[in-house]
Design a protein around this motif. Structure first.
Motif, PDB file in Angstrom:
ATOM      1  N   THR A   5     -26.248  -7.664 -39.861  1.00  0.00           N
ATOM      2  CA  THR A   5     -25.177  -7.084 -39.253  1.00  0.00           C
ATOM      3  C   THR A   5     -24.187  -6.940 -40.503  1.00  0.00           C
ATOM      4  O   THR A   5     -23.832  -7.859 -41.477  1.00  0.00           O
ATOM      5  N   CYS A   6     -23.262  -5.831 -40.588  1.00  0.00           N
ATOM      6  CA  CYS A   6     -22.529  -5.686 -41.406  1.00  0.00           C
ATOM      7  C   CYS A   6     -21.210  -6.721 -41.476  1.00  0.00           C
ATOM      8  O   CYS A   6     -20.584  -6.865 -40.743  1.00  0.00           O
ATOM      9  N   GLY A  43     -19.501  -1.043 -31.710  1.00  0.00           N
ATOM     10  CA  GLY A  43     -19.392  -1.306 -33.082  1.00  0.00           C
ATOM     11  C   GLY A  43     -18.451  -0.600 -34.034  1.00  0.00           C
ATOM     12  O   GLY A  43     -18.674   0.339 -34.971  1.00  0.00           O
ATOM     13  N   PRO A  44     -17.195  -0.763 -33.451  1.00  0.00           N
ATOM     14  CA  PRO A  44     -16.170   0.115 -34.140  1.00  0.00           C
ATOM     15  C   PRO A  44     -15.859  -0.445 -35.642  1.00  0.00           C
ATOM     16  O   PRO A  44     -15.197   0.316 -36.526  1.00  0.00           O
ATOM     17  N   GLY A  45     -16.282  -1.681 -36.032  1.00  0.00           N
ATOM     18  CA  GLY A  45     -15.688  -2.623 -37.178  1.00  0.00           C
ATOM     19  C   GLY A  45     -14.417  -2.627 -37.035  1.00  0.00           C
ATOM     20  O   GLY A  45     -13.882  -2.844 -35.920  1.00  0.00           O
ATOM     21  N   PHE A  48     -12.211   2.626 -38.486  1.00  0.00           N
ATOM     22  CA  PHE A  48     -11.976   3.611 -39.130  1.00  0.00           C
ATOM     23  C   PHE A  48     -11.795   5.037 -38.085  1.00  0.00           C
ATOM     24  O   PHE A  48     -11.086   5.779 -38.444  1.00  0.00           O
ATOM     25  N   LEU A  66     -15.983  -2.346 -28.841  1.00  0.00           N
ATOM     26  CA  LEU A  66     -16.743  -3.443 -28.530  1.00  0.00           C
ATOM     27  C   LEU A  66     -17.322  -3.827 -29.686  1.00  0.00           C
ATOM     28  O   LEU A  66     -18.417  -3.111 -30.061  1.00  0.00           O
ATOM     29  N   ASP A  67     -17.221  -5.084 -30.315  1.00  0.00           N
ATOM     30  CA  ASP A  67     -17.825  -5.426 -31.488  1.00  0.00           C
ATOM     31  C   ASP A  67     -18.351  -6.926 -31.548  1.00  0.00           C
ATOM     32  O   ASP A  67     -17.447  -7.460 -30.836  1.00  0.00           O
ATOM     33  N   VAL A  68     -19.428  -7.238 -32.116  1.00  0.00           N
ATOM     34  CA  VAL A  68     -20.040  -8.460 -32.029  1.00  0.00           C
ATOM     35  C   VAL A  68     -19.162  -9.516 -32.753  1.00  0.00           C
ATOM     36  O   VAL A  68     -19.256 -10.702 -32.875  1.00  0.00           O
ATOM     37  N   GLN A  69     -18.340  -8.832 -33.938  1.00  0.00           N
ATOM     38  CA  GLN A  69     -17.727  -9.738 -34.828  1.00  0.00           C
ATOM     39  C   GLN A  69     -16.188  -9.902 -34.477  1.00  0.00           C
ATOM     40  O   GLN A  69     -15.570  -8.960 -34.659  1.00  0.00           O
ATOM     41  N   MET A  72     -13.794  -8.260 -36.970  1.00  0.00           N
ATOM     42  CA  MET A  72     -13.538  -6.831 -36.933  1.00  0.00           C
ATOM     43  C   MET A  72     -12.519  -6.577 -35.724  1.00  0.00           C
ATOM     44  O   MET A  72     -11.640  -5.678 -35.880  1.00  0.00           O
ATOM     45  N   PRO A  94     -19.654  -8.078 -26.694  1.00  0.00           N
ATOM     46  CA  PRO A  94     -20.926  -8.102 -26.157  1.00  0.00           C
ATOM     47  C   PRO A  94     -21.125  -9.331 -25.695  1.00  0.00           C
ATOM     48  O   PRO A  94     -20.682 -10.483 -25.986  1.00  0.00           O
ATOM     49  N   VAL A 116     -24.428   2.041 -36.173  1.00  0.00           N
ATOM     50  CA  VAL A 116     -24.366   0.759 -35.309  1.00  0.00           C
ATOM     51  C   VAL A 116     -25.760   0.410 -34.879  1.00  0.00           C
ATOM     52  O   VAL A 116     -26.265  -0.745 -34.913  1.00  0.00           O
ATOM     53  N   GLU A 119     -28.235  -1.940 -36.356  1.00  0.00           N
ATOM     54  CA  GLU A 119     -27.840  -3.454 -36.257  1.00  0.00           C
ATOM     55  C   GLU A 119     -28.104  -4.037 -34.992  1.00  0.00           C
ATOM     56  O   GLU A 119     -28.061  -5.328 -34.855  1.00  0.00           O
ATOM     57  N   LEU A 120     -28.273  -3.421 -34.145  1.00  0.00           N
ATOM     58  CA  LEU A 120     -28.538  -3.747 -32.602  1.00  0.00           C
ATOM     59  C   LEU A 120     -29.772  -4.852 -32.389  1.00  0.00           C
ATOM     60  O   LEU A 120     -30.999  -4.276 -32.794  1.00  0.00           O
ATOM     61  N   PRO A 121     -29.690  -5.813 -31.594  1.00  0.00           N
ATOM     62  CA  PRO A 121     -30.969  -6.516 -31.329  1.00  0.00           C
ATOM     63  C   PRO A 121     -31.820  -5.622 -30.361  1.00  0.00           C
ATOM     64  O   PRO A 121     -33.113  -6.328 -30.528  1.00  0.00           O
TER      65      PRO A 121
END
Ligand SMILES: C[S@@+](CC[C@H](N)C(=O)[O-])C[C@H]1O[C@@H](n2cnc3c(N)ncnc32)[C@H](O)[C@@H]1O
Length: 187
Positions: A5-6, A43-45, A48, A66-69, A72, A94, A116, A119-121
């Protein structure tokens, strides 16, 4: 967080204004996004591309990012607030391996998936959920960085997208990236 993951420090680097020279958000997105649209950006981070999406959908449109972190999303939310765009932006996380977007079924006009998928599971699940969100005739700009994502992995991603009911409409020029426009066929 999975090891690939970034991290947030890379998230900050991805906001670098010099990136616009090679991946200009307006030039890239304006052919696909019109006022009033509903847009999903997994995954927009730190956003940007997200602020440009929010400008393009206008006051009557919606962007769901929608981002996991959480970090971000926090930075993205602050940036959207400063730009006066927070009213049209919803931030989400998520749930496990799912985007948890059942409420968006057949309601999304455009999905931006930029750097993105690698990086996805569970990318098969991702494409199924993305296809379910799109309206008939809705499109997804899918891009992956050539440096990280070898041709075999890119080909695999396209085959998962196709299995989920998305068709490759055409290649899209995105610097340093594999990129296509996918379409959910009109029924
Ligand atoms: C390489 S960054 C790309 C950011 C942005 N799309 C860009 O091009 O500047 C990948 C982003 O995907 C997010 N991500 C990774 N796994 C995710 C998941 N399961 N669900 C949602 N976002 C995820 C990361 O947190 C990170 O923000």
């Amino acid at each position: 967080m999975p090891h690939d993951t970034c991290p947030p420090w890379v998230g900050r680097l991805l906001l670098c204004p010099l990136r616009r020279w090679r991946q200009d958000p307006h030039k890239l997105l304006s052919p696909f996004v019109q006022p009033g649209m509903t847009v999903l950006e997994p995954g927009p981070g730190m956003g940007f591309f997200t602020l440009e999406l929010a400008r393009l959908v206008g006051a009557t449109g919606h962007v769901i990012a929608l981002d996991v972190q959480p970090e971000m999303l926090e930075v993205l939310g602050r940036r959207a607030g400063k730009a006066g765009l927070a009213d049209r932006l919803a931030l989400r996380a998520p749930v496990g391996t799912s985007m948890a977007v059942g409420d968006l079924s057949n309601s999304v006009d455009f999905i931006l998936t930029m750097a993105v998928v690698h990086e996805l599971p569970d990318s098969a699940l991702f494409f199924r959920e993305a296809a379910a969100c799109l309206k008939s005739g809705g499109t997804m700009l899918l891009a992956e960085p050539r440096g990280h994502v070898k041709l075999a992995a890119w080909t695999k991603a396209l085959s998962l997208a196709t299995d989920a009911g998305l068709q490759v409409a055409r290649q899209i020029p995105v610097a340093s990236s594999h990129a296509v426009l996918l379409i959910k066929s009109v029924r």
